[in-house]
Design an enzyme around this catalytic site. Structure first.
Site, mmCIF file in Angstrom:
data_model
loop_
_atom_site.group_PDB
_atom_site.id
_atom_site.type_symbol
_atom_site.label_atom_id
_atom_site.label_comp_id
_atom_site.label_asym_id
_atom_site.label_seq_id
_atom_site.Cartn_x
_atom_site.Cartn_y
_atom_site.Cartn_z
ATOM 1 N N ASP A 68 0.856 -1.184 0.000
ATOM 2 C CA ASP A 68 0.000 0.000 0.000
ATOM 3 C C ASP A 68 0.893 1.235 0.000
ATOM 4 O O ASP A 68 1.787 1.356 0.849
ATOM 5 C CB ASP A 68 -0.887 0.028 1.247
ATOM 6 C CG ASP A 68 -2.009 -1.001 1.190
ATOM 7 O OD1 ASP A 68 -2.234 -1.573 0.104
ATOM 8 O OD2 ASP A 68 -2.652 -1.234 2.227
ATOM 9 N N ASP B 37 -15.070 -3.990 -2.085
ATOM 10 C CA ASP B 37 -14.655 -3.783 -0.698
ATOM 11 C C ASP B 37 -15.912 -3.480 0.094
ATOM 12 O O ASP B 37 -16.659 -2.560 -0.245
ATOM 13 C CB ASP B 37 -13.664 -2.627 -0.625
ATOM 14 C CG ASP B 37 -12.532 -2.786 -1.644
ATOM 15 O OD1 ASP B 37 -12.049 -3.917 -1.802
ATOM 16 O OD2 ASP B 37 -12.162 -1.789 -2.284
#
Length: 238
Positions: free
Chosen positions: A13, A134
């Site tokens: 990330d 998500d």
């Protein structure tokens, strides 16, 4: 009878040019693991990773972008990568694919502009496009997980299958970065809603979670904090 050992895909990330992990997706609750995302990616590649999952957190939240860093990782490592975060239009997808990214990950746009998924698959093929749903429970979250969409996973999966999608990523937002372990019931529900390749994320903590995936017939998991902190040794051996 269980499935083969699921693929564990290391996640890098990227926020403000660094490799971080967020707690429950909150950009203000970060842990920095590497100052250099390239160093993080190289670390996992050196340990044998055959595929990497990169997320441009700044692009996802509208705070900027890290495309130069991503292009450097692709150029320097030669390991296939997929990239998500802020891929909400054709231009963003094309920029990443032209930079050598193996496949782009479409999140918010799969809910707001589902025709984009079909267009990209038609132009680039199903091997270059992935959709990431998500969710909190089965409600899809959008815009860097900041907003609930009011749309259920089960409403989208038939449409995505009809568009020719092969691979779906499902992330349990409530457990992402928490090391709480996977929610077996939720994983089983999602497996029932999607019969193509399923990659999950959110809460993977140890080898028990990888065994759970094998038992439920889920092909893989995107893992961050557990392999960075060593609660799931990498490479994974069951």
């Amino acid at each position: 009878m269980t499935s083969p050992v699921p693929q564990v895909i290391p996640c890098v990330d990227i926020q403000s040019g660094r490799a971080v992990r967020l707690y429950e997706g909150d950009p203000d609750r970060e842990t920095v693991y590497f100052d250099s995302p390239l160093a993080a990616a190289r670390h996992w590649a050196d340990l044998g990773a055959g595929f990497l999952h990169l997320v441009d957190l700044d692009a996802a939240t509208g705070r900027g972008e890290n495309r130069a860093v991503i292009a450097e990782i692709v150029r320097e490592l030669g390991v296939p990568v997929e990239v998500g975060g802020g891929v909400r239009d054709r231009a963003a997808a094309q920029t990443l694919l032209d930079a050598g990214v193996q496949r782009v990950v479409i999140g918010t746009a799969a809910v707001r502009r589902p025709e984009l998924v079909a267009e990209l698959i038609a132009d680039y093929g199903p091997g270059r496009v992935v959709v990431s749903l998500d969710a909190r429970g089965l409600e899809v979250a959008t815009h860097g997980w900041a907003e609930g969409s009011g749309v259920q996973v089960g409403e989208l999966t038939p449409r995505l299958a009809g568009a020719g999608l092969h691979t779906l990523i499902f992330t349990d937002v409530t457990r992402d970065g928490t090391l709480r372990g996977l929610d077996r019931d939720l994983m089983r529900q999602v497996r029932g809603l999607w019969r193509g390749e399923l990659i999950v994320g959110g809460g993977v903590a140890d080898t028990d979670d990888v065994r759970l995936l094998a038992e439920e017939g889920i092909e893989g998991a995107i893992v961050g904090r557990a392999i960075y902190e060593g609660t799931l040794p990498y490479p994974v051996r069951l």
